[in-house]
Design an enzyme around this catalytic site. Structure first.
Site, PDB file in Angstrom:
ATOM      1  N   SER A  78      45.947  37.185  33.423  1.00 30.84           N
ATOM      2  CA  SER A  78      45.933  35.875  32.760  1.00 30.84           C
ATOM      3  C   SER A  78      44.892  34.946  33.391  1.00 30.84           C
ATOM      4  O   SER A  78      44.280  34.125  32.697  1.00 30.84           O
ATOM      5  CB  SER A  78      47.322  35.238  32.773  1.00 30.84           C
ATOM      6  OG  SER A  78      47.707  34.867  34.072  1.00 30.84           O
TER       7      SER A  78
ATOM      8  N   MET B 247      45.403  43.142  43.997  1.00 29.38           N
ATOM      9  CA  MET B 247      46.453  43.276  44.992  1.00 29.38           C
ATOM     10  C   MET B 247      46.095  44.237  46.127  1.00 29.38           C
ATOM     11  O   MET B 247      46.962  44.918  46.662  1.00 29.38           O
ATOM     12  CB  MET B 247      47.777  43.649  44.319  1.00 29.38           C
ATOM     13  CG  MET B 247      48.252  42.624  43.297  1.00 29.38           C
ATOM     14  SD  MET B 247      48.106  40.896  43.813  1.00 29.38           S
ATOM     15  CE  MET B 247      49.760  40.587  44.382  1.00 29.38           C
TER      16      MET B 247
ATOM     17  N   ASN C  77      39.279  33.617  45.832  1.00 26.12           N
ATOM     18  CA  ASN C  77      40.583  34.169  45.452  1.00 26.12           C
ATOM     19  C   ASN C  77      41.502  33.043  44.992  1.00 26.12           C
ATOM     20  O   ASN C  77      41.372  31.905  45.450  1.00 26.12           O
ATOM     21  CB  ASN C  77      41.199  34.853  46.697  1.00 26.12           C
ATOM     22  CG  ASN C  77      42.570  35.445  46.415  1.00 26.12           C
ATOM     23  OD1 ASN C  77      42.786  36.081  45.387  1.00 26.12           O
ATOM     24  ND2 ASN C  77      43.508  35.239  47.340  1.00 26.12           N
TER      25      ASN C  77
ATOM     26  N   HIS D 221      45.547  32.005  44.892  1.00 24.75           N
ATOM     27  CA  HIS D 221      46.809  32.385  45.521  1.00 24.75           C
ATOM     28  C   HIS D 221      47.908  31.411  45.085  1.00 24.75           C
ATOM     29  O   HIS D 221      47.701  30.201  45.062  1.00 24.75           O
ATOM     30  CB  HIS D 221      46.646  32.361  47.047  1.00 24.75           C
ATOM     31  CG  HIS D 221      47.879  32.842  47.755  1.00 24.75           C
ATOM     32  ND1 HIS D 221      48.225  34.177  47.813  1.00 24.75           N
ATOM     33  CD2 HIS D 221      48.869  32.156  48.388  1.00 24.75           C
ATOM     34  CE1 HIS D 221      49.366  34.294  48.471  1.00 24.75           C
ATOM     35  NE2 HIS D 221      49.778  33.083  48.824  1.00 24.75           N
TER      36      HIS D 221
HETATM   37  C1  GAR Z   1      48.612  35.197  40.081  1.00 28.41           C
HETATM   38  O1  GAR Z   1      49.764  34.411  40.187  1.00 28.41           O
HETATM   39  C2  GAR Z   1      47.813  35.156  41.371  1.00 28.41           C
HETATM   40  O2  GAR Z   1      47.854  33.912  42.003  1.00 28.41           O
HETATM   41  C3  GAR Z   1      48.535  36.189  42.189  1.00 28.41           C
HETATM   42  O3  GAR Z   1      48.801  37.234  41.283  1.00 28.41           O
HETATM   43  C4  GAR Z   1      48.967  36.673  39.985  1.00 28.41           C
HETATM   44  C5  GAR Z   1      48.051  37.412  39.039  1.00 28.41           C
HETATM   45  O4  GAR Z   1      48.293  37.041  37.718  1.00 28.41           O
HETATM   46  N1  GAR Z   1      47.749  36.624  43.282  1.00 28.41           N
HETATM   47  C6  GAR Z   1      48.253  36.866  44.490  1.00 28.41           C
HETATM   48  O5  GAR Z   1      49.427  36.771  44.755  1.00 28.41           O
HETATM   49  C7  GAR Z   1      47.223  37.293  45.518  1.00 28.41           C
HETATM   50  N2  GAR Z   1      47.757  37.135  46.822  1.00 28.41           N
HETATM   51  P1  GAR Z   1      47.276  37.402  36.579  1.00 28.41           P
HETATM   52  O6  GAR Z   1      47.003  38.897  36.688  1.00 28.41           O
HETATM   53  O7  GAR Z   1      47.993  37.081  35.318  1.00 28.41           O
HETATM   54  O8  GAR Z   1      46.035  36.590  36.773  1.00 28.41           O
END
Ligand code: GAR
Length: 200
Positions: free
Chosen positions: A18, A95, A112, A114
């Protein structure tokens, strides 16, 4: 790069995508002076890949299991980014922890997002950590990537309230809305020169 040139972005993803979508939409609408030149995933089933295909953006899957060790895998990842010609690497729900070698190959040009107000709650399950600590305010951060886990210099943050009845899902959704606003903003701050590349 000339001031009128568009910033070329490689977006690294592992799942839903997203944030990738918010970046691509902002590039397309002109909100940010940038183009997404590559979507790179470590997961062949990532929904983010479907989003890339729908937008006719070049995508590539590199899975760790197909490489002998992490070092060889990271070289493949960084070669793919370099071949794309990207000026900026955006981690958007990627990840995996990148090796020092990868980070130094693109020194100062990796950012990044977070889902916490760093330096609180780095690493996995940031929203769970926030709820477990009973914080009343949480949010999200876009930061430059250094050798640590979620420790690099902060570019932009946004906060949200934590409600008494929040679950991980409800808090995550509230935070995600803000991620979609601040990630494109952070990229535009870099594209416009308002924020300089970080040379740590
Ligand atoms: C998001 O909430 C991002 O902040 C988190 O993964 C999700 C990805 O959502 N990232 C972490 O936790 C990294 N440490 P998305 O695939 O819908 O963008």
């Amino acid at each position: 790069m000339f001031a009128t040139d568009k910033l070329k972005i490689a977006v690294l993803v592992s799942g839903r995508g997203s944030n990738l979508q918010s970046i691509v939409d902002a590039c397309r609408s002109g909100e940010i002076n940038a183009d997404t030149v590559l979507v790179l995933s470590d997961n062949s089933k990532a929904k983010a890949l479907e989003r890339a295909r729908n937008q006719s953006i070049k995508s590539k899957v590199l899975q760790r299991k197909n490489y002998d060790d992490v070092a060889t895998y990271d070289v493949a990842l960084s070669d793919a980014v370099e071949e794309s010609g990207a000026d900026l690497v955006c981690l958007a729900g990627f990840m995996r922890i990148l090796s020092k070698k990868f980070i130094h190959r693109f020194d100062g040009n990796i950012i990044n997002v977070h889902p916490s107000l760093l330096p609180s709650f780095p690493g996995l399950a940031a929203q769970r950590q926030a709820l477990d600590h009973g914080v009343k305010v949480s949010g999200c951060t876009v930061h430059f990537v250094d050798e640590g886990v979620d420790t690099g210099p902060i570019i932009i943050q946004s906060c949200v309230p934590v409600m008494p009845r929040d679950t991980v899902e409800s808090l995550s959704a509230r935070i995600l809305e803000q991620e979609h606003i601040i990630y494109p903003k952070a990229i535009q701050m870099i594209a416009s020169g308002e924020v300089k590349r970080w040379l740590g």
